[in-house]
Design a protein around this motif. Structure first.
Motif, PDB file in Angstrom:
ATOM      1  N   GLY A  97       0.781  -1.228   0.000  1.00  0.00           N
ATOM      2  CA  GLY A  97       0.000   0.000   0.000  1.00  0.00           C
ATOM      3  C   GLY A  97       0.811   1.274   0.000  1.00  0.00           C
ATOM      4  N   GLY A  98       2.129   1.166   0.125  1.00  0.00           N
ATOM      5  CA  GLY A  98       2.984   2.348   0.167  1.00  0.00           C
ATOM      6  C   GLY A  98       4.207   2.057   1.014  1.00  0.00           C
ATOM      7  N   ASP A  99       4.923   3.103   1.379  1.00  0.00           N
ATOM      8  CA  ASP A  99       6.100   2.957   2.234  1.00  0.00           C
ATOM      9  C   ASP A  99       5.664   3.120   3.683  1.00  0.00           C
ATOM     10  N   TRP A 100       5.505   1.995   4.380  1.00  0.00           N
ATOM     11  CA  TRP A 100       5.054   1.995   5.769  1.00  0.00           C
ATOM     12  C   TRP A 100       6.249   2.064   6.713  1.00  0.00           C
ATOM     13  N   VAL A 101       6.110   2.888   7.753  1.00  0.00           N
ATOM     14  CA  VAL A 101       7.069   2.916   8.859  1.00  0.00           C
ATOM     15  C   VAL A 101       6.279   2.960  10.164  1.00  0.00           C
ATOM     16  N   VAL A 102       6.910   2.474  11.219  1.00  0.00           N
ATOM     17  CA  VAL A 102       6.357   2.617  12.564  1.00  0.00           C
ATOM     18  C   VAL A 102       7.411   3.326  13.393  1.00  0.00           C
ATOM     19  N   ASP A 103       7.006   4.415  14.028  1.00  0.00           N
ATOM     20  CA  ASP A 103       7.889   5.186  14.897  1.00  0.00           C
ATOM     21  C   ASP A 103       7.559   4.874  16.346  1.00  0.00           C
ATOM     22  N   VAL A 104       8.574   4.394  17.075  1.00  0.00           N
ATOM     23  CA  VAL A 104       8.456   4.121  18.506  1.00  0.00           C
ATOM     24  C   VAL A 104       9.197   5.249  19.208  1.00  0.00           C
ATOM     25  N   PHE A 105       8.453   6.110  19.868  1.00  0.00           N
ATOM     26  CA  PHE A 105       9.020   7.315  20.459  1.00  0.00           C
ATOM     27  C   PHE A 105       9.695   7.021  21.794  1.00  0.00           C
ATOM     28  N   ALA A 106      10.691   7.829  22.120  1.00  0.00           N
ATOM     29  CA  ALA A 106      11.438   7.705  23.374  1.00  0.00           C
ATOM     30  C   ALA A 106      11.274   8.991  24.180  1.00  0.00           C
ATOM     31  N   GLY A 107      11.837   8.983  25.379  1.00  0.00           N
ATOM     32  CA  GLY A 107      11.828  10.168  26.230  1.00  0.00           C
ATOM     33  C   GLY A 107      10.426  10.574  26.635  1.00  0.00           C
ATOM     34  N   ALA A 108      10.149  11.865  26.604  1.00  0.00           N
ATOM     35  CA  ALA A 108       8.850  12.389  27.045  1.00  0.00           C
ATOM     36  C   ALA A 108       7.710  11.985  26.119  1.00  0.00           C
ATOM     37  N   ALA A 115       2.140   4.791  13.262  1.00  0.00           N
ATOM     38  CA  ALA A 115       2.423   4.261  11.930  1.00  0.00           C
ATOM     39  C   ALA A 115       2.173   5.346  10.901  1.00  0.00           C
ATOM     40  N   GLU A 116       3.024   5.372   9.886  1.00  0.00           N
ATOM     41  CA  GLU A 116       2.859   6.307   8.775  1.00  0.00           C
ATOM     42  C   GLU A 116       2.988   5.527   7.477  1.00  0.00           C
ATOM     43  N   VAL A 117       2.216   5.920   6.506  1.00  0.00           N
ATOM     44  CA  VAL A 117       2.368   5.346   5.170  1.00  0.00           C
ATOM     45  C   VAL A 117       2.475   6.485   4.172  1.00  0.00           C
ATOM     46  N   GLU A 118       3.557   6.481   3.400  1.00  0.00           N
ATOM     47  CA  GLU A 118       3.726   7.446   2.317  1.00  0.00           C
ATOM     48  C   GLU A 118       3.300   6.772   1.030  1.00  0.00           C
ATOM     49  N   ARG A 119       2.519   7.526   0.247  1.00  0.00           N
ATOM     50  CA  ARG A 119       1.966   6.973  -0.981  1.00  0.00           C
ATOM     51  C   ARG A 119       2.240   7.912  -2.147  1.00  0.00           C
ATOM     52  N   SER A 120       2.159   7.380  -3.346  1.00  0.00           N
ATOM     53  CA  SER A 120       2.387   8.217  -4.521  1.00  0.00           C
ATOM     54  C   SER A 120       1.090   8.815  -5.050  1.00  0.00           C
TER      55      SER A 120
END
Length: 165
Positions: A97-108, A115-120
Motif C-alpha cells: 500500500g505504500g512505504d510503511w514505517v512505525v515510529d516508537v518514540f522515546a523520552g517524554a 504508523a505512517e504510510v507514504e503513498r504516490s
C-alpha cells in the motif's frame, strides 16, 4: 516541488513487528514552529543527516517537502540550536500500500507508537492493517513538530487514559 502524501495512525498492537525489515535511531530537532507555517527540521541517524522543509497544502494528507542531505557536523550544530527535539526508533516495514514505517518514540513522548504510510497517489485504495487504530492524519497536536514542543506525556487527553500505548 516534491510532495509528501502521508497518512498516520495510532498503533494498537505489536503485530507490525513481524513486518519490520530494518530500523534506525532518529534524533530530530525543529528550527521553526507555527501551525500552518513552513516547518524546518534537522534529522540525524547513525548513517545520514538531513535538513527538511515542509509546507502545508489544502489537503491534510499532502504537504510540500524539500529534503537535503547535509554533513553530520552541520546536523549536530543545528540540533544544538533547538530544545524542540524528538527521539524515536523508526522501523521500516514490508507492508503493501505504500512505504510503511512505525515510529516508537522515546523520552517524554514514550510510550507513543505511530504508523505512517507514504503513498504516490492519495486516491489509490489503501487497506489499513489491523494493528493500526485511530487515524491521526492532519492532527496538528500529534505532528512530530508539535510533539517536540509539547510531548505526549503532557497531552492529558491521551496520556492520562493512555488508551493508545
Amino acid at each position: 516541488m516534491a510532495l509528501e502524501i502521508e497518512r498516520r495512525f495510532f498503533v494498537v498492537s505489536e503485530a507490525w513487528q513481524e513486518l519490520s525489515v530494518k530500523h534506525e535511531q532518529l534524533d530530530q530537532g525543529y528550527l521553526s514552529e507555527g501551525q500552518g507555517a513552513v516547518v524546518v527540521r534537522v534529522r540525524r541517524s547513525q548513517q545520514h543527516a538531513w535538513l527538511t522543509l515542509k509546507a502545508p497544502t489544502n489537503n491534510p494528507e499532502i504537504r510540500q517537502e524539500f529534503e537535503y542531505t547535509i554533513p553530520a557536523a552541520d546536523a549536530e550544530a543545528l540540533l544544538a540550536l533547538t530544545p524542540r527535539r524528538v527521539e524515536k526508533t523508526r522501523h521500516h516495514l514490508n507492508c503493501p500500500g505504500g512505504d510503511w514505517v512505525v515510529d516508537v518514540f522515546a523520552g517524554a513522548n514514550a510510550p507513543l507508537v505511530i504508523a505512517e504510510v507514504e503513498r504516490s497517489d492519495p486516491e489509490a485504495q489503501l487497506t489499513i492493517p489491523s494493528w493500526c487504530g485511530e487515524e491521526i492524519t492532519g492532527r496538528g497536536e500529534l505532528s512530530n513538530a508539535a510533539l517536540a514542543m509539547r510531548p505526549w506525556s503532557e497531552l492529558e487527553a491521551y496520556s492520562r487514559g493512555n488508551r493508545f500505548s
